[in-house]
Design an enzyme around this catalytic site. Structure first.
Site, PDB file in Angstrom:
ATOM      1  N   ARG A 172      43.088  -2.436  37.695  1.00  0.00           N
ATOM      2  CA  ARG A 172      44.243  -1.935  36.960  1.00  0.00           C
ATOM      3  C   ARG A 172      43.927  -0.571  36.331  1.00  0.00           C
ATOM      4  O   ARG A 172      44.827   0.207  36.052  1.00  0.00           O
ATOM      5  CB  ARG A 172      44.613  -2.916  35.834  1.00  0.00           C
ATOM      6  CG  ARG A 172      45.197  -4.222  36.308  1.00  0.00           C
ATOM      7  CD  ARG A 172      45.307  -5.220  35.166  1.00  0.00           C
ATOM      8  NE  ARG A 172      46.092  -4.798  34.034  1.00  0.00           N
ATOM      9  CZ  ARG A 172      47.411  -4.891  33.932  1.00  0.00           C
ATOM     10  NH1 ARG A 172      48.110  -5.387  34.933  1.00  0.00           N
ATOM     11  NH2 ARG A 172      48.043  -4.490  32.847  1.00  0.00           N
ATOM     12  N   ARG A 176      38.885   8.539  37.438  1.00  0.00           N
ATOM     13  CA  ARG A 176      39.309   9.880  37.869  1.00  0.00           C
ATOM     14  C   ARG A 176      38.225  10.906  37.632  1.00  0.00           C
ATOM     15  O   ARG A 176      37.561  10.861  36.602  1.00  0.00           O
ATOM     16  CB  ARG A 176      40.483  10.362  37.022  1.00  0.00           C
ATOM     17  CG  ARG A 176      41.756   9.731  37.287  1.00  0.00           C
ATOM     18  CD  ARG A 176      42.861  10.533  36.573  1.00  0.00           C
ATOM     19  NE  ARG A 176      43.990   9.655  36.495  1.00  0.00           N
ATOM     20  CZ  ARG A 176      44.417   9.112  35.382  1.00  0.00           C
ATOM     21  NH1 ARG A 176      43.857   9.408  34.237  1.00  0.00           N
ATOM     22  NH2 ARG A 176      45.435   8.286  35.412  1.00  0.00           N
ATOM     23  N   ARG A 249      45.094 -17.441  29.114  1.00  0.00           N
ATOM     24  CA  ARG A 249      44.354 -16.898  27.992  1.00  0.00           C
ATOM     25  C   ARG A 249      45.355 -16.597  26.895  1.00  0.00           C
ATOM     26  O   ARG A 249      46.451 -16.082  27.163  1.00  0.00           O
ATOM     27  CB  ARG A 249      43.631 -15.622  28.436  1.00  0.00           C
ATOM     28  CG  ARG A 249      42.601 -15.137  27.456  1.00  0.00           C
ATOM     29  CD  ARG A 249      41.391 -16.029  27.366  1.00  0.00           C
ATOM     30  NE  ARG A 249      40.408 -15.462  26.448  1.00  0.00           N
ATOM     31  CZ  ARG A 249      39.609 -16.174  25.690  1.00  0.00           C
ATOM     32  NH1 ARG A 249      39.637 -17.501  25.731  1.00  0.00           N
ATOM     33  NH2 ARG A 249      38.741 -15.586  24.883  1.00  0.00           N
ATOM     34  N   ARG A 280      41.308  -4.810  20.479  1.00  0.00           N
ATOM     35  CA  ARG A 280      41.906  -3.499  20.217  1.00  0.00           C
ATOM     36  C   ARG A 280      42.634  -3.480  18.881  1.00  0.00           C
ATOM     37  O   ARG A 280      43.042  -4.530  18.379  1.00  0.00           O
ATOM     38  CB  ARG A 280      42.836  -3.042  21.344  1.00  0.00           C
ATOM     39  CG  ARG A 280      43.672  -4.119  21.986  1.00  0.00           C
ATOM     40  CD  ARG A 280      44.336  -3.638  23.297  1.00  0.00           C
ATOM     41  NE  ARG A 280      45.105  -4.737  23.896  1.00  0.00           N
ATOM     42  CZ  ARG A 280      45.588  -4.731  25.121  1.00  0.00           C
ATOM     43  NH1 ARG A 280      45.425  -3.691  25.898  1.00  0.00           N
ATOM     44  NH2 ARG A 280      46.263  -5.779  25.578  1.00  0.00           N
ATOM     45  N   GLU A 300      44.038  -7.275  17.706  1.00  0.00           N
ATOM     46  CA  GLU A 300      44.324  -8.243  18.774  1.00  0.00           C
ATOM     47  C   GLU A 300      43.054  -9.054  19.070  1.00  0.00           C
ATOM     48  O   GLU A 300      42.069  -8.505  19.555  1.00  0.00           O
ATOM     49  CB  GLU A 300      44.768  -7.460  20.012  1.00  0.00           C
ATOM     50  CG  GLU A 300      45.436  -8.283  21.066  1.00  0.00           C
ATOM     51  CD  GLU A 300      46.064  -7.392  22.147  1.00  0.00           C
ATOM     52  OE1 GLU A 300      46.782  -6.423  21.812  1.00  0.00           O
ATOM     53  OE2 GLU A 300      45.807  -7.662  23.325  1.00  0.00           O
ATOM     54  N   TYR A 348      49.919 -11.743  36.896  1.00  0.00           N
ATOM     55  CA  TYR A 348      49.598 -10.747  35.881  1.00  0.00           C
ATOM     56  C   TYR A 348      50.559  -9.560  36.068  1.00  0.00           C
ATOM     57  O   TYR A 348      50.179  -8.480  36.474  1.00  0.00           O
ATOM     58  CB  TYR A 348      48.146 -10.315  36.098  1.00  0.00           C
ATOM     59  CG  TYR A 348      47.469  -9.554  34.980  1.00  0.00           C
ATOM     60  CD1 TYR A 348      48.188  -8.869  34.020  1.00  0.00           C
ATOM     61  CD2 TYR A 348      46.084  -9.512  34.906  1.00  0.00           C
ATOM     62  CE1 TYR A 348      47.537  -8.172  33.015  1.00  0.00           C
ATOM     63  CE2 TYR A 348      45.424  -8.815  33.909  1.00  0.00           C
ATOM     64  CZ  TYR A 348      46.161  -8.148  32.973  1.00  0.00           C
ATOM     65  OH  TYR A 348      45.507  -7.449  31.985  1.00  0.00           O
ATOM     66  N   ASP A 350      53.186  -6.592  35.109  1.00  0.00           N
ATOM     67  CA  ASP A 350      53.614  -5.661  34.079  1.00  0.00           C
ATOM     68  C   ASP A 350      55.143  -5.660  34.039  1.00  0.00           C
ATOM     69  O   ASP A 350      55.793  -6.224  34.926  1.00  0.00           O
ATOM     70  CB  ASP A 350      53.079  -4.260  34.379  1.00  0.00           C
ATOM     71  CG  ASP A 350      51.646  -4.097  33.880  1.00  0.00           C
ATOM     72  OD1 ASP A 350      51.267  -4.777  32.915  1.00  0.00           O
ATOM     73  OD2 ASP A 350      50.905  -3.286  34.464  1.00  0.00           O
TER      74      ASP A 350
END
Ligand code: FAD
Ligand code: UDP
Length: 363
Positions: A172, A176, A249, A280, A300, A348, A350
């Site tokens: 995911r 770069r 989860r 996070r 979180e 999963y 988005d």
């Protein structure tokens, strides 16, 4: 008595899009949700004038112009670009893995130097075909990044070793060799101006929604109220866990209002060391470039999923996928029920993928 064309279980994105499209086709829909609000996991609460993402940070991104135009027809999106930072033992690194990260880690300044550094580390490992998240991560970015920015985060997020997780999860994240901190590769990205509730309210406008209702508390009644049922809850629960429980989860969110204007200078900071219990910290005002005098942050914490808790993430490993296939085979035989969304499809997904799946289902 049949009073509706569609009963839609779940007022999340899948349910809301499905209801909206069916209403346009002249169908009569009823949406129920066990929560006290609509929107599912994209729901926001306004605190101190700030839209607080109640169930974790949500950044909309897509490559699909049709999906982008669709959401923009309900609410305007701002120019927010997700560029999270990672805090590892007090040091900060840019995410996703890019030239800035490589410079911060190794002092390398050119793509060639960075590639050389990674290849050096990867070659030593001699992984031919990565078969799990650890091997996949190591072969993409090498040992240093894996140890500092991936292993700890991943193992606390999922509550298991990275060797026991599917490789696709780490894919995911972009890697770069340019100085570009954009977390996503997609063409379109942003946050709804005024928050996600505007999108949901637009989708559900004119549709009957009943909140605080659990489908399973009166399953017979709800199954009998409409010609067809759209189910966006957990597929294993729909079948009374007859083949066994699918693993999920969960998360725990700790929201705090702080009496200061700017706590961390960025919407998302990941804590990648294993010994920090949260993954996070989100500072919500930065999603909308807020200038309020106070700020709201959310820590979180990953959590074990147990019945009664929220199932946030499917755990798509081999064992669960085998189990899911059995449920999906039963689902395929249903004449009256359509299964959709993150929990019913055990994917999963988005947001843009859920939208696309819902639009496809209505077609
Ligand atoms: P949900 O939003 O889960 O909606 C399902 C609804 O069904 C819920 O409201 C639930 O209460 C209801 N329901 C379930 N069972 C029953 C029942 N028995 N009776 C009545 N109602 C029931 N996506 C992105 O694109 N970008 C992001 O940045 C992003 N960040 C995320 C962060 C986190 C922490 C999480 C968990 C997800 C994130 N996502 C993100 C994914 C996004 O949340 C989902 O793709 C999307 O919200 C799924 O929509 P859905 O309708 O399938 O499910
Ligand atoms: N990940 C990581 N370090 C990070 C961020 C992500 O190792 O700083 C890994 C982790 O395994 C996580 C996965 O990448 O579960 C996907 O990250 P993403 O940010 O897409 O997760 P989500 O926002 O869906 O929770």
């Amino acid at each position: 008595m049949i009073n509706y064309d569609y009963l839609i279980v779940g007022a999340g994105l899948f349910g809301a899009v499905f209801a909206h499209e069916m209403k346009k086709k002249g169908k009569k829909c009823l949406v129920i949700d066990k929560r006290k609000h609509s929107g599912g996991n994209v729901y926001c609460e306004n605190v101190e004038g700030i839209n607080v993402h109640q169930y974790g940070a949500h950044i909309f991104h897509t490559n699909d112009k049709e999906i982008w135009d669709y959401v923009n027809s309900f609410v305007e999106f701002n120019r927010y670009t997700n560029s999270p930072m990672a805090n590892y033992k007090g040091k900060l690194f840019n995410l996703p893995f890019n030239m800035n990260t490589f410079y911060q880690l190794w002092g390398v300044k050119t793509p060639k130097e960075a590639q050389r550094k990674i290849v050096e580390q990867v070659e030593k490992l001699a992984i031919s075909t990565p078969s799990n998240l650890e091997e996949q991560a190591l072969s993409l970015v090498g040992t240093d990044i894996y140890e500092k920015l991936i292993k700890g985060y991943t193992e606390k997020q999922w509550g298991r070793n990275a060797t026991e997780l599917p490789a696709f999860i780490i894919k995911r994240l972009p890697v770069r060799f340019t100085y570009d901190n954009n977390y996503f590769n997609d063409k379109y990205q942003g946050i709804p101006v005024g928050g996600y509730n505007k999108l949901i309210d637009g989708l559900l406008d004119g549709i009957e929604v009943r909140l605080g209702i659990d489908f399973f508390e009166n399953r017979e009644k709800w199954m009998g109220i409409a010609e067809k049922v759209v189910f966006t809850g957990k597929i294993d629960e729909f079948y009374d866990f007859k083949f066994g429980d699918l693993e999920y989860r969960s998360l725990r969110f700790e929201h705090e209002v702080l009496n200061e204007e700017n706590f961390q200078g960025n919407a998302v900071i990941n804590y990648t060391a294993f010994d920090v219990p949260y993954t996070r910290i989100i500072e919500h005002k930065h999603f909308e470039f807020g200038t309020q005098s106070k700020t709201v942050i959310t820590k979180e914490y990953p959590a074990k999923y147990e019945k009664g808790k929220e199932a946030y993430y499917p755990v798509n490993d081999e064992r669960n996928m085998e189990l899911f296939t059995k449920y999906r085979d039963l689902a395929k035989e249903e004449k009256k029920v359509i299964f959709g969304g993150r929990l019913a499809e055990y994917r999963y997904y988005d947001m843009h993928q859920v939208l696309a799946a819902a639009l496809k289902a209505t077609r």
